[in-house]
Design a protein around this motif. Structure first.
Motif, PDB file in Angstrom:
ATOM      1  N   LEU A 129      -6.732  -2.491  -7.839  1.00  0.00           N
ATOM      2  CA  LEU A 129      -5.427  -3.119  -8.046  1.00  0.00           C
ATOM      3  C   LEU A 129      -4.465  -2.137  -8.710  1.00  0.00           C
ATOM      4  CD1 LEU A 129      -6.609  -6.658  -9.152  1.00  0.00           C
ATOM      5  CD2 LEU A 129      -5.314  -6.114  -7.077  1.00  0.00           C
ATOM      6  N   LEU A 130      -4.970  -1.334  -9.642  1.00  0.00           N
ATOM      7  CA  LEU A 130      -4.142  -0.303 -10.256  1.00  0.00           C
ATOM      8  C   LEU A 130      -3.752   0.746  -9.218  1.00  0.00           C
ATOM      9  CD1 LEU A 130      -4.692   1.350 -13.707  1.00  0.00           C
ATOM     10  CD2 LEU A 130      -4.080   2.729 -11.734  1.00  0.00           C
ATOM     11  N   GLY A 131      -4.729   1.176  -8.416  1.00  0.00           N
ATOM     12  CA  GLY A 131      -4.440   2.152  -7.374  1.00  0.00           C
ATOM     13  C   GLY A 131      -3.391   1.657  -6.404  1.00  0.00           C
ATOM     14  N   MET A 132      -3.458   0.379  -6.064  1.00  0.00           N
ATOM     15  CA  MET A 132      -2.454  -0.198  -5.175  1.00  0.00           C
ATOM     16  C   MET A 132      -1.068  -0.153  -5.814  1.00  0.00           C
ATOM     17  SD  MET A 132      -4.400  -3.460  -3.466  1.00  0.00           S
ATOM     18  CE  MET A 132      -5.635  -3.201  -2.179  1.00  0.00           C
ATOM     19  N   GLU A 133      -1.003  -0.504  -7.075  1.00  0.00           N
ATOM     20  CA  GLU A 133       0.286  -0.457  -7.778  1.00  0.00           C
ATOM     21  C   GLU A 133       0.815   0.973  -7.798  1.00  0.00           C
ATOM     22  OE1 GLU A 133       3.417  -2.446  -9.619  1.00  0.00           O
ATOM     23  OE2 GLU A 133       1.561  -3.355  -8.897  1.00  0.00           O
ATOM     24  N   TYR A 134      -0.055   1.919  -8.051  1.00  0.00           N
ATOM     25  CA  TYR A 134       0.320   3.328  -8.067  1.00  0.00           C
ATOM     26  C   TYR A 134       0.837   3.777  -6.699  1.00  0.00           C
ATOM     27  CZ  TYR A 134      -0.372   8.409  -8.772  1.00  0.00           C
ATOM     28  OH  TYR A 134      -0.208   9.770  -8.870  1.00  0.00           O
ATOM     29  N   ALA A 135       0.270   3.206  -5.646  1.00  0.00           N
ATOM     30  CA  ALA A 135       0.661   3.564  -4.286  1.00  0.00           C
ATOM     31  C   ALA A 135       1.856   2.756  -3.779  1.00  0.00           C
ATOM     32  CB  ALA A 135      -0.522   3.361  -3.348  1.00  0.00           C
ATOM     33  N   GLY A 136       2.409   1.896  -4.630  1.00  0.00           N
ATOM     34  CA  GLY A 136       3.580   1.129  -4.237  1.00  0.00           C
ATOM     35  C   GLY A 136       3.270  -0.193  -3.570  1.00  0.00           C
ATOM     36  N   ILE A 137       2.060  -0.679  -3.747  1.00  0.00           N
ATOM     37  CA  ILE A 137       1.657  -1.967  -3.181  1.00  0.00           C
ATOM     38  C   ILE A 137       1.532  -2.970  -4.312  1.00  0.00           C
ATOM     39  CG2 ILE A 137      -0.183  -3.195  -1.962  1.00  0.00           C
ATOM     40  CD1 ILE A 137      -0.796  -0.577  -0.503  1.00  0.00           C
TER      41      ILE A 137
END
Length: 278
Positions: A245-253
């Motif tokens: 979920l953090l990675g998604m936020e970092y990727a703009g998702i």
């Protein structure tokens, strides 16, 4: 604000920054005592970031604590709505680091980041570790007006796994997902219809998150045409799912949700079990 912060960022030592050591596993407090970032306060994943488990079939192995208890913990840590919180663990953020980040975000605190690479990044950078126990100045419990946002329950997850307009992502290792092995929970396998995207795919060889654009392609390929708000992420007990979920936020998702109970809850409900990889 990026959900990640690098070890050389001067904001790490800012006057308004509160450092949190949120490692998990065996002998966590002793490992903290053996060496941590200077002025980092310790929190325990099992005791502080989860409620006591009385029945893992209801909420899984790491159910969320009452939001009032979490608010009291934040007050003991000196965290206010104005605080810049930086959290790390010793598993590249995959344990307490991302979980604490997600929990803060879920109550509306956006000024929080995870140290990219975790404690190992500090060691690699030659930063000396401290053995002094740091006790922050406590403040009033954090003001919360609602519970943790961005979660789904077992019923919604089961329906979503078979909905073409939604996707359930299982971030556990592929052998666990395929039912080849299960070192923690009672039954091996996965939620039928769930897509396997192990959280380890988020990381490079140094234990840091891949570049945002690389992660975006990884997630886009999995999500395809599903709206970001139709994405549900789970793992074994709602902890490593936060890493993705953090990675998604970092990727703009933004807008993906967490199934907290995860496989530890699903596998104890006598529900269907899948073993074929999607």
């Amino acid at each position: 604000m990026s959900p990640l912060i690098e070890i050389n960022d001067p904001a790490l030592s800012g006057a308004n920054t509160i450092l949190i050591d949120a490692r998990a596993g065996q002998n966590t407090h002793q490992r903290y005592l053996d060496g941590h970032l200077k002025n980092a306060a310790f929190v325990d994943l099992d005791k502080d970031l989860a409620a006591p488990v009385t029945d893992a079939s209801i909420g899984g192995r790491h159910p969320l604590p009452d939001v009032e208890d979490f608010a009291a913990l934040l007050g003991k840590l000196g965290i206010t709505p104005q605080s810049h919180v930086v959290v790390y663990d010793d598993k590249a953020g995959a344990f307490g680091g991302a979980r604490f980040w997600w929990m803060l975000r879920a109550i509306g605190h956006t000024n929080v980041q995870v140290l990219n690479g975790g404690l190992q990044a500090a060691v690699n950078a030659g930063i000396p570790l401290s053995t002094d126990v740091y006790t922050p100045a406590p403040v009033s419990p954090y003001p919360v007006t609602d519970g943790f946002k961005g979660t789904v329950d077992i019923e919604e997850t089961g329906v979503a796994a078979h909905d073409a307009n939604r996707i359930v992502i299982d971030v556990r290792e592929t052998p666990r997902y395929q039912g080849q092995t299960e070192p923690i929970d009672l039954i091996a396998g996965h939620i039928p219809g769930a897509f396997n995207l192990p959280y380890i795919y988020n990381l490079d060889a140094d234990g840091k998150y891949l570049p945002a654009e690389t992660l975006r392609k990884l997630y886009d390929d999995a999500i395809d045409q599903v709206a970001h708000t139709g994405v549900i992420v789970h793992c074994g007990s709602g902890v490593t799912a936060c890493h993705t979920l953090l990675g998604m936020e970092y990727a703009g998702i933004s807008g993906a949700k967490l199934y907290v109970g995860s496989w530890s809850e699903w596998s104890r409900r006598d529900l269907p079990v899948g073993t074929t990889r999607r």
